[in-house]
Structures are given as structure tokens and as C-alpha cells.
Design an enzyme around this catalytic site. Structure first.
Site, mmCIF file in Angstrom:
data_model
loop_
_atom_site.group_PDB
_atom_site.id
_atom_site.type_symbol
_atom_site.label_atom_id
_atom_site.label_comp_id
_atom_site.label_asym_id
_atom_site.label_seq_id
_atom_site.Cartn_x
_atom_site.Cartn_y
_atom_site.Cartn_z
ATOM 1 N N ALA A 13 0.806 -1.229 0.000
ATOM 2 C CA ALA A 13 0.000 0.000 0.000
ATOM 3 C C ALA A 13 0.839 1.278 0.000
ATOM 4 C CB ALA A 13 -0.932 0.010 1.199
ATOM 5 N N ARG A 18 9.455 7.868 -3.232
ATOM 6 C CA ARG A 18 10.814 8.015 -3.752
ATOM 7 C C ARG A 18 10.934 7.600 -5.216
ATOM 8 N NH1 ARG A 18 13.061 4.918 1.520
ATOM 9 N NH2 ARG A 18 10.878 4.245 1.507
ATOM 10 N N LYS A 25 4.103 1.745 -6.546
ATOM 11 C CA LYS A 25 5.489 1.246 -6.588
ATOM 12 C C LYS A 25 5.564 -0.238 -6.899
ATOM 13 C CE LYS A 25 7.995 0.828 -2.739
ATOM 14 N NZ LYS A 25 8.919 1.208 -1.646
HETATM 15 C C1 UD1 Z 1 11.302 -1.108 5.375
HETATM 16 C C2 UD1 Z 1 11.632 -1.459 6.846
HETATM 17 C C3 UD1 Z 1 13.159 -1.484 7.007
HETATM 18 C C4 UD1 Z 1 13.736 -2.499 6.042
HETATM 19 C C5 UD1 Z 1 13.302 -2.211 4.606
HETATM 20 C C6 UD1 Z 1 13.686 -3.378 3.706
HETATM 21 C C7 UD1 Z 1 9.865 -0.664 8.338
HETATM 22 C C8 UD1 Z 1 9.435 0.409 9.251
HETATM 23 N N1 UD1 Z 1 11.049 -0.486 7.733
HETATM 24 O O1 UD1 Z 1 11.723 0.208 5.102
HETATM 25 O O2 UD1 Z 1 13.477 -1.839 8.329
HETATM 26 O O3 UD1 Z 1 15.149 -2.475 6.146
HETATM 27 O O4 UD1 Z 1 11.890 -2.052 4.504
HETATM 28 O O5 UD1 Z 1 13.458 -3.105 2.359
HETATM 29 O O6 UD1 Z 1 9.164 -1.644 8.196
HETATM 30 N N2 UD1 Z 1 3.716 -0.241 3.071
HETATM 31 C C9 UD1 Z 1 2.348 -0.343 3.232
HETATM 32 N N3 UD1 Z 1 1.716 0.575 4.038
HETATM 33 C C10 UD1 Z 1 2.366 1.557 4.699
HETATM 34 C C11 UD1 Z 1 3.783 1.639 4.521
HETATM 35 C C12 UD1 Z 1 4.424 0.730 3.710
HETATM 36 O O7 UD1 Z 1 1.712 -1.211 2.657
HETATM 37 O O8 UD1 Z 1 1.710 2.319 5.413
HETATM 38 C C13 UD1 Z 1 4.410 -1.217 2.203
HETATM 39 C C14 UD1 Z 1 5.117 -0.617 1.005
HETATM 40 O O9 UD1 Z 1 4.266 -0.648 -0.135
HETATM 41 C C15 UD1 Z 1 6.307 -1.536 0.823
HETATM 42 C C16 UD1 Z 1 6.589 -2.059 2.197
HETATM 43 O O10 UD1 Z 1 5.417 -1.830 2.959
HETATM 44 O O11 UD1 Z 1 6.017 -2.613 -0.038
HETATM 45 C C17 UD1 Z 1 7.786 -1.386 2.849
HETATM 46 O O12 UD1 Z 1 7.575 0.008 2.934
HETATM 47 P P1 UD1 Z 1 8.715 1.050 2.586
HETATM 48 O O13 UD1 Z 1 8.138 2.404 2.756
HETATM 49 O O14 UD1 Z 1 9.353 0.726 1.307
HETATM 50 O O15 UD1 Z 1 9.727 0.783 3.796
HETATM 51 P P2 UD1 Z 1 11.310 1.007 3.777
HETATM 52 O O16 UD1 Z 1 11.587 2.441 4.043
HETATM 53 O O17 UD1 Z 1 11.889 0.407 2.584
HETATM 54 MG MG MG Z 2 11.106 -0.320 0.866
#
Ligand code: UD1
Ligand code: MG
Length: 449
Positions: A13, A18, A25
Site C-alpha cells: 500500500a 521516492r 510502486k
Molecule cells: C522497510 C523497513 C526497514 C527495512 C526495509 C527493507 C519498516 C518500518 N522499515 O523500510 O526496516 O530495512 O523495509 O526493504 O518496516 N507499506 C504499506 N503501508 C504503509 C507503509 C508501507 O503497505 O503504510 C508497504 C510498502 O508498499 C512496501 C513495504 O510496505 O512494499 C515497505 O515500505 P517502505 O516504505 O518501502 O519501507 P522502507 O523504508 O523500505
Molecule cells: Mg522499501
């Protein structure tokens, strides 16, 4: 409790700010397949009883893709963080008793074998999380461990200088027992640099509840998280390297593998030879003994045994080459079947057509399939000889064994074994060349004076 039941939650979600893109994404492709499909494919290989994808509101394409992979979708109304995202699947998994595996939709390189290892460890410990040691740990959560006991995960932005020096990073895959894990997630707070509910906080909370947490290490090549265009390109490169290796291991001959681009679903049988600089889009199968020469671009095409394609050929969706077909340089084929032994060796467009077995298509032949409104079919029989530079205006049928004179424009059907000529008659005027030369010379002299 049934130890073997597995549910997978895939987080998809996030806005992917970025990426600077209007496309979700997780739908950005690696080897022609959305990242989310790579993740779902790895998840599916574990044969889970449920797969739940957490999507953003309005992300119909995400829901559609999930359904194709047999996954259900739940909506996260607001993107409040990865921990919050996992909780959106809680009601969908109400009554589920077993192991839950959380995956991120933006880690497309992971393999089923590594996930199975993680799930195995989760059966032993309370919670198991997958980590890796990247060349550049920037941006990843750091795993603070004692031996292989995982104490907590701290996000890059919240880490102090000492924690940032830790190079064991969280890859985003975590496994534990439900409903227990959901209970822990309800305790997650959003007091951090991003004001989000972090999935990663679940580790410290689990430890407070005296649950065993474990860090499982995997290879960097599988763990890359894609947050930016540059990381997308990095993941593409890593995937290509892996897939080329697999294809060669299975017997495909790649002369210069680093220049060949394949799709996730490209099928190349043993004893196929692929020259340098060949690109395979989605939906291509190349059967035994075929040769694809340099600089060919192929998508949605079936290339049967012993065909020869290229150099500089373009096969578009619906191209089907039966055994022994030759398609040469600057030939484009779209939605057309070339039956066994057909030769179309130079500078030709064949679209919306059938070419019968053994026919020869001369240089410069064009099927005129489009009239500005709709597409029309050209049916060419077997053993037909089409002379160079023929234009075949569809819809039109050429019977078996017919001859089409070079330079013809064919607008009506040709009977089997007939000779069709659709061009003006040639006229030779004796001596006229001398008159033209003399006239040109006079004009030139006048311009000079
Ligand atoms: C996250 C991890 C980090 C890890 C990295 C690995 C957390 C807080 N951080 O960071 O520790 O090293 O991934 O790649 O978990 N997403 C949702 N809903 C939200 C937020 C995110 O569905 O509210 C999904 C995104 O679509 C994505 C995944 O969760 O597929 C990870 O989110 P992203 O924002 O990419 O986290 P990172 O900053 O990469
Ligand atoms: Mg990520």
C-alpha cells in the site's frame, strides 16, 4: 494448533514517494513482471492456505493482479506505516491459527527457498526476521542481535551513530504465530522520526513478552528493497544475472549473456543459440535448435524448433513461427502464423496474417493490414512465392502455389497456382537516355553562365 498452516501477508500500500511515479510502486516491473507478482510467485511456491495483499485505496490494478495470483486484497485507508499495514489483514485472517509470513511488495528478488527457511525458524522461535548484510546499508532498518537472538530492529532514521554502524539489515520478511503477532502489533506506537507505526517495533515488544526472536540471514542478491528508480535498475540487473544463469544451466546457449535481456516468463529450451544484444519481452517461448541472431527484439512470440531469427528482427505479440521458419533482418511480424519452413528474410512487415508452409516472402513485402479504422487479415497459402516489394492489401487471400510478381499491389484474391501481376507495364524508349543527358547538360551550362 496446526504447525503447518501458513498465511502470507504482502504489504503493497505504500505510495512509493521516492519513485516519483503515478504508478503504484509494487507495479513497477522487473524483467517485464510487476514486483508484486515476483513476490506473490515466491509466496505461492510455499503453498500457503491464504495470501492477503494490503493495498492502498483505489489501487484496482494491485487488486486485479493479486486476484490473478489467487490472493485476496484488503485496503489500508491511510498509509500509517508497515506495522499498521499488517494489522489491516487481521480481520481477514480472523480465526486463522498458524504461522503468518509478512512480505514487502518491494523486495522482488526473494526466493521461495529462503522464505521456507525463515518460516521453519519461526516454528522454533516466536518470531523470525530475515536480514542481510548489504554493501550499502543506508536506509535499511538495523538488526540488533546477540548471537542469533534478535533484540530489536531500529530504523535508519531513528538509529544513533553506533546503531548505524551495524551492517545486519532487516530485509522486510518476518514470520511468527498468529493471532499472537497481531496482539503484539496492537502495542506498536508511532513515536519515531516518521510518525509511523513500524512493523519492526514488533521485535522489541515480543521480547518484552519473553518471546524468542531470531535473525535469519540471507544473501544480498535476494533482499534488495526497491524504493527508488536506481534501486529498481539494480534489482533488474540482479534478476537478469540470476535468470541468465538459470537458463544457461538448463542448456540455453547465450554467446554474450550480459547483453541478453529476458523476461521473468521467457522460456528458452536447450540447444537454442542466442547471439549478443537480444531482448525478450514477456510471453516468449523458444524451442530446441532455434537460433536468434543479434539485435533482435522479441515479445509475445512462439518460436518453434530450428527457426532462425534475425539479426535485427522484431517479433511482436501473436507472432508464431512453426518449425524451421527463417525470419531475417529488418523483418517485423505481428499476430501472424508462419507455417513450417516459411522464409521471410529481408525488410518485411507481416501483420494479422497466416503464411502457409514452405512459402517465400520476398524482400520489402508488406501486408497492408490497417485501413485507418480496423485491422484486416491476409491469408497466404502454402508454397506461395511472393516477389519483392509486394503490397498485399488486406483483407486478401492468396491461394496455394500462387506467384505474386515483384512490385505488385494485390487488392483482390489470387487463385491457387495463378500468377498475379499488379503493376504497370514496363515501356522501353530506345535512345531516350542520350536525349535526357544532352538536355541536362544544356541546363547545367546555362546555370553556370
Ligand atoms: C522497510 C523497513 C526497514 C527495512 C526495509 C527493507 C519498516 C518500518 N522499515 O523500510 O526496516 O530495512 O523495509 O526493504 O518496516 N507499506 C504499506 N503501508 C504503509 C507503509 C508501507 O503497505 O503504510 C508497504 C510498502 O508498499 C512496501 C513495504 O510496505 O512494499 C515497505 O515500505 P517502505 O516504505 O518501502 O519501507 P522502507 O523504508 O523500505
Ligand atoms: Mg522499501
Amino acid at each position: 494448533m496446526n504447525e503447518n498452516r501458513l498465511a502470507v501477508i504482502v504489504l503493497a500500500a505504500g505510495q512509493g514517494v521516492r519513485m516519483k511515479s503515478t504508478i503504484a510502486k509494487v507495479l513497477h516491473p522487473i524483467a517485464g513482471r510487476p514486483m508484486l507478482a515476483h513476490v506473490l510467485s515466491a509466496a505461492k511456491a510455499l503453498d500457503p492456505s491464504r495470501i492477503v495483499v494490503v493495498a492502498a485505496p483505489g489501487a484496482e490494478a494491485v487488486a486485479r493482479l493479486s486476484a490473478e495470483w489467487g490472493a485476496e486484497t484488503v485496503i489500508q485507508q491511510r498509509q500509517l506505516g508497515t506495522g499498521h499495514a499488517v494489522l489491516q489483514a487481521e480481520s481477514a485472517l480472523q480465526g486463522f491459527d498458524g504461522t503468518v509470513l509478512v512480505l514487502f511488495g518491494d523486495t522482488p528478488l526473494l526466493t521461495a527457498a529462503t522464505l521456507a527457511r525463515l518460516v521453519g525458524h519461526a516454528h522454533a522461535a516466536g518470531v523470525a526476521a530475515l536480514g542481510f548484510r548489504p554493501a550499502d546499508p543506508k536506509g535499511y532498518g538495523r538488526m540488533i542481535v546477540e548471537g542469533n537472538a534478535l533484540l530489536r530492529i531500529v530504523e535508519d532514521r531513528d538509529a544513533d551513530a553506533a546503531e548505524r554502524k551495524v551492517n545486519l539489515c532487516f530485509a522486510g520478511m518476518i514470520a511468527g504465530r498468529v493471532p499472537g503477532v497481531f496482539g503484539l502489533l496492537h502495542e506498536v506506537e508511532n513515536r519515531n522520526a516518521q510518525g509511523e507505526f513500524y512493523l519492526t517495533d514488533v521485535i522489541a515488544i515480543a521480547r518484552r513478552h519473553e518471546l524468542k526472536c531470531m535473525a535469519v540471514e540471507g544473501a544480498e542478491a535476494e533482499m534488495l528493497g526497491v524504493n527508488s528508480r536506481a534501486q529498481l535498475a539494480q534489482a533488474e540487473a540482479a534478476f537478469q544475472t540470476r535468470r541468465r544463469g538459470e537458463l544457461m544451466d538448463a542448456g540455453a546457449g547465450l554467446t554474450a549473456p550480459e547483453t541478453v535481456f529476458v523476461s521473468a516468463d521467457t522460456v528458452i529450451e536447450p540447444d537454442v543459440t542466442i547471439g549478443p544484444f537480444v531482448v525478450f519481452g514477456p510471453g516468449v517461448t523458444v524451442r530446441r535448435g532455434a537460433t536468434i541472431h543479434s539485435f533482435s527484439h522479441i515479445e509475445g512470440a512462439m518460436i518453434d524448433e530450428n527457426c532462425v531469427v534475425g539479426p535485427f528482427a522484431r517479433l511482436r505479440p501473436g507472432a508464431a513461427l512453426d518449425p524451421g521458419v527463417h525470419v531475417g533482418n529488418f523483418v517485423e511480424i505481428k499476430n501472424a502464423r508462419l507455417e513450417a519452413g516459411v522464409k521471410a528474410n529481408h525488410l518485411t512487415y507481416i501483420g494479422d496474417a497466416r503464411v502457409g508452409a514452405g512459402s517465400n516472402i520476398g524482400a520489402g513485402t508488406i501486408t497492408c493490414n490497417y485501413d485507418g479504422e480496423g485491422k484486416h487479415f491476409t491469408d497466404i497459402g502454402a508454397r506461395v512465392f511472393v516477389g519483392s516489394d509486394a503490397t498485399l492489401v488486406a483483407p486478401v487471400r492468396i491461394g496455394d502455389g500462387a506467384y505474386i510478381g515483384a512490385g505488385s499491389t494485390i487488392t483482390t484474391d489470387v487463385e491457387p497456382d495463378a500468377l498475379a501481376l499488379g503493376r504497370s507495364r514496363q515501356v522501353n524508349k530506345a535512345g531516350r537516355a542520350n536525349e535526357i543527358r544532352a538536355r541536362n547538360k544544356t541546363r547545367k551550362d546555362m546555370r553556370k553562365s
